[in-house]
Each structure stands twice: as C-alpha cells, then as structure tokens.
Design a protein around this motif. Structure first.
Motif, PDB file in Angstrom:
ATOM      1  N   GLU A 277       0.897  -1.218   0.050  1.00 42.64           N
ATOM      2  CA  GLU A 277       0.149  -0.092   0.091  1.00 42.64           C
ATOM      3  C   GLU A 277       0.901   1.210   0.021  1.00 42.64           C
ATOM      4  OE1 GLU A 277      -3.520   0.165  -0.012  1.00 42.64           O
ATOM      5  OE2 GLU A 277      -3.252  -1.586  -1.001  1.00 42.64           O
TER       6      GLU A 277
ATOM      7  N   SER B 127       1.233   4.627  -2.900  1.00 40.99           N
ATOM      8  CA  SER B 127       0.797   5.892  -2.299  1.00 40.99           C
ATOM      9  C   SER B 127       1.655   6.719  -3.151  1.00 40.99           C
ATOM     10  CB  SER B 127       0.898   5.976  -0.872  1.00 40.99           C
ATOM     11  OG  SER B 127       2.251   5.851  -0.476  1.00 40.99           O
TER      12      SER B 127
ATOM     13  N   THR C  66       2.674   9.688  -1.671  1.00 44.59           N
ATOM     14  CA  THR C  66       3.616  10.552  -0.620  1.00 44.59           C
ATOM     15  C   THR C  66       5.199  10.485  -1.110  1.00 44.59           C
ATOM     16  OG1 THR C  66       3.983  11.015   1.422  1.00 44.59           O
ATOM     17  CG2 THR C  66       3.866   8.722   1.069  1.00 44.59           C
TER      18      THR C  66
ATOM     19  N   SER D  18      -3.176   2.830   1.346  1.00 40.59           N
ATOM     20  CA  SER D  18      -2.816   4.068   0.432  1.00 40.59           C
ATOM     21  C   SER D  18      -3.580   5.340   0.066  1.00 40.59           C
ATOM     22  CB  SER D  18      -2.350   3.278  -1.153  1.00 40.59           C
ATOM     23  OG  SER D  18      -3.742   2.803  -1.359  1.00 40.59           O
ATOM     24  N   LYS D  19      -4.806   5.027   0.104  1.00 37.63           N
ATOM     25  CA  LYS D  19      -5.694   6.379   0.062  1.00 37.63           C
ATOM     26  C   LYS D  19      -5.634   7.144   1.380  1.00 37.63           C
ATOM     27  CE  LYS D  19      -8.982   4.247  -2.928  1.00 37.63           C
ATOM     28  NZ  LYS D  19     -10.585   3.752  -3.367  1.00 37.63           N
TER      29      LYS D  19
ATOM     30  N   ASN E 212      -2.191   9.005   1.236  1.00 41.70           N
ATOM     31  CA  ASN E 212      -2.480  10.062   0.394  1.00 41.70           C
ATOM     32  C   ASN E 212      -3.141  11.353   1.065  1.00 41.70           C
ATOM     33  OD1 ASN E 212      -1.138   8.782  -1.800  1.00 41.70           O
ATOM     34  ND2 ASN E 212      -2.693   7.956  -2.846  1.00 41.70           N
TER      35      ASN E 212
END
Length: 383
Positions: A231, A235, A237, A340-341, A344
């Motif tokens: 994850e 992302s 980031t 991952s969401k 973010n």
C-alpha cells in the motif's frame, strides 16, 4: 509478606521485549513493603542476584530449538516449588506469562496448591494463530492454552478482547479472569533533536525529521508488513517508510522482497534494530506517523509506545487495536487501496488536526495505560 514468583520472561533488567519490560516496570515501581518478587531469568548458568529488591533466579537452559521456552518455564517452575518448600513460604503466588506448558501444567498446580500457593496465568495473545508456526506446533499451542486455562486459579488478560475470548471459548471451565493491561510512558526522550546520536542515525539512512512513516516490531507475516509495504508503494507520498526490525536470517524478508520488489522503491527503508531506548523514543517522536499492522495478540507494547510518543498513528482496524487507541488514531483495512488512500489524504493534513490526535492518544495512555496505574492494579490483585 506476600511472595510473588514470575515465570516466562527472559529476565530483568529488561533487554528484550514486552514481557521483560513489563516485569522490570512492575518490580521497579513496587510500593508495598509487604511484597517480595522473585523473577526467573534465562541464562547460561544457574545462580541468584538481586535487582531492585527482587530475587532474580537464573535458569540455565540448553539450546534445543522451539522447545527451549517450554523447558525454561518447566525448570523455572520446579525451582519455584523447591524454593517455596525450602523456605516454608505461605500465601505465595506463581504468575506464569504465556501458555507454553499446558500438557505438564496440571501436576504442578496440584503441587503448588499443596503448598498453599495460587497459580495465575497471563494467556498473552493468540500464539497458536501465528504464521511462523507449522501445523503441529500450532496444535500444541492451542492444546497448551486450553489446559492452562483449565487449571489456572486466575487468568490475567492484558486485553478486554482476550478476556472475552477466554470467557466465551473456554466457558465450560468457568475460568476466573481479571483485566490488567500492559503499560507505557508518555515522558519525552532525553535526547534533543540536535543530539549527535540522533543526527548520525538520520544521516546514515537519509531520513529527516517529520518526513517519515515508522513501524517498529517483529518481522512476521501476521503483523501485515506485506499489506503495509504494498500500500505504501501505491501511495504518492514523498515521505519515507522506515522499518525498524530484525531481518537477519529471516526467510520472510526474502519472500516479501520477491513478492513486492520493495527494493526498487527508495522510500522504503529497512534500518535494522535500535536498542538504545532513548534514541528509539526520539525516532518515534519525530516520525510523521506510525503504522501498526498487528492483528494477533492482546494489548501490543509497540502500539502503546507509539501512542505515547508519535503524533499520528494509523492502525489496522481490528478489535485489539481499537480497544487500545479508541479515538486517538486513524484506522485502515486490509482491502486493496484502504491504506494507500489514507496515506495520500494525509499529505495535506492540518496541524491542528495532528495536535488533536496527539492529545487524544496521550490522554488514552495516561488515563488507562500508565505504568504506575498498571503497577497499582497488580498490587491490589496480589492482596
């Protein structure tokens, strides 16, 4: 004088993990003059020493693989029985950490009851669920847990979820339980941000203050490293993902490398272990956020330490973790895209929101998980 014998940790002063820290804190914070602690310590020789007024009896155990822990507990238990007999102790308690010796437990409980001694057990987490064990060892752990629940005078659970599981799953034994959690300390690290020890560590791994996500823990599948790494790689980031863990001779590390190819993502950094506790605390304090993927066990020490030190904590959404953190953390699931969401969405999080999560997390630790509170609850229980 109440005599408390503690078996199952590797020993004190603490150099290892959760049980060792717990025993060290319990002994070091003792308030009642009518309590005497005796602690088994894994060693390469048999002897006795004194640490914070506790008797540390060192137990020599041969290196016999996975059975070493079972052998250690049994040998320590025999030592306790012999010591109680030889010193004519009455009204003693033997407290066993984890359920490793179930098939042998019943006869030792009978022997201790004859000496007017009670036997308490901390069932720990679901050891039989851990992925590192093969089918036969898992069967042994499950049998061992059942027999220790059956024969113990009291089960001291460090998680309400574990207590509920013990009461419901083993209700035919009508087990007597008590909930006393693990503890943590919200005091700041003694190191400053310009301390050379910290700066050299950051420089070594190209890490910067408040610019990294952090995880600290055993490198095992049930802690969901694969999900966290996958994850994080999804992302967007630009922050780093710093993983403090021991990967030496760990086949899971190579398996995960083959599955995820995390080595191509320069944000992901395996940095080995950090044994200096003040340095580790400072690394926690300076993280942007902490990731926690544990799903097996009760109140996890690394989670409490993160809540006590790190401003923002992202936890796997399971009962054990929600029980501890409540509103003081954010939660993610194992479904693809969940973590991952979340990662973010945090790149633009407001400072006031961060401060609020930090306040809620520390309040949670101070209100329910401070070491002084845990020690007080144990002293009340002994008496």
């Amino acid at each position: 004088m109440k005599h408390i014998f503690i078996i199952g940790s590797k020993g004190i002063p603490a150099k290892y993990g959760g049980f060792e820290t717990f025993v060290d804190e319990l002994v070091s914070r003792r308030k009642s003059p009518n309590l005497k602690y005796y602690v088994s310590c894994l060693s390469n020789h048999n002897s006795e020493s004194i640490y914070n007024d506790a008797v540390c009896f060192k137990v020599k155990v041969p290196d016999i693989g996975p059975a070493k822990a079972v052998y250690y507990d049994l040998k320590a238990l025999k030592h306790c029985i012999q010591y109680i007999k030889e010193n004519n102790l009455t009204d003693s308690i033997v407290y066993i950490l984890a359920c490793r010796i179930g098939p042998f437990f019943g006869k030792y409980v009978k022997a201790l009851h004859k000496l007017n001694c009670k036997v308490f057990v901390n069932p720990d987490g679901h050891e039989w669920k851990r992925a590192k064990w093969n089918y036969f060892i898992k069967k042994y752990w499950k049998l061992s847990e059942r027999l220790m629940v059956k024969h113990a005078d009291l089960l001291i659970c460090d998680s309400k979820n574990i207590e509920s599981y013990i009461k419901n799953y083993y209700k035919k034994y009508n087990p007597r339980t008590s909930f006393i959690a693990y503890g943590a300390d919200t005091s700041k690290s003694t190191l400053s941000n310009d301390d050379n020890l910290l700066l050299e560590w950051y420089q070594k791994y190209d890490i910067h203050l408040k610019d990294y996500y952090l995880v600290v823990g055993r490198f095992v599948p049930e802690n969901n490293y694969e999900t966290m790494i996958r994850e994080f790689m999804k992302s967007t980031t630009q922050k780093k993902f710093v993983i403090i863990t021991n990967i030496e001779k760990n086949k899971f590390f190579n398996e995960l490398k083959d599955k995820t190819h995390f080595e191509v993502d320069n944000r992901i950094k395996f940095v080995g272990t950090v044994y200096n506790q003040q340095l580790l605390k400072k690394i926690r304090e300076n993280a942007f956020a902490y990731l926690h993927g544990h799903e097996v066990g009760g109140t996890n020490p690394s989670l409490l330490e993160a809540l006590a030190s790190t401003q923002l904590n992202l936890l796997l959404d399971v009962g054990f973790n929600r029980e501890v953190a409540e509103e003081g953390a954010l939660y993610w699931g194992k479904a693809e895209g969940s973590l991952s969401k979340l990662i973010n969405s945090l790149d633009n999080i407001d400072d006031e929101v961060l401060k609020n999560y930090e306040l809620l997390a520390k309040k949670r630790v101070n209100d329910e998980y401070s070491w002084d509170l845990i020690e007080e609850r144990y002293e009340n229980l002994w008496n």
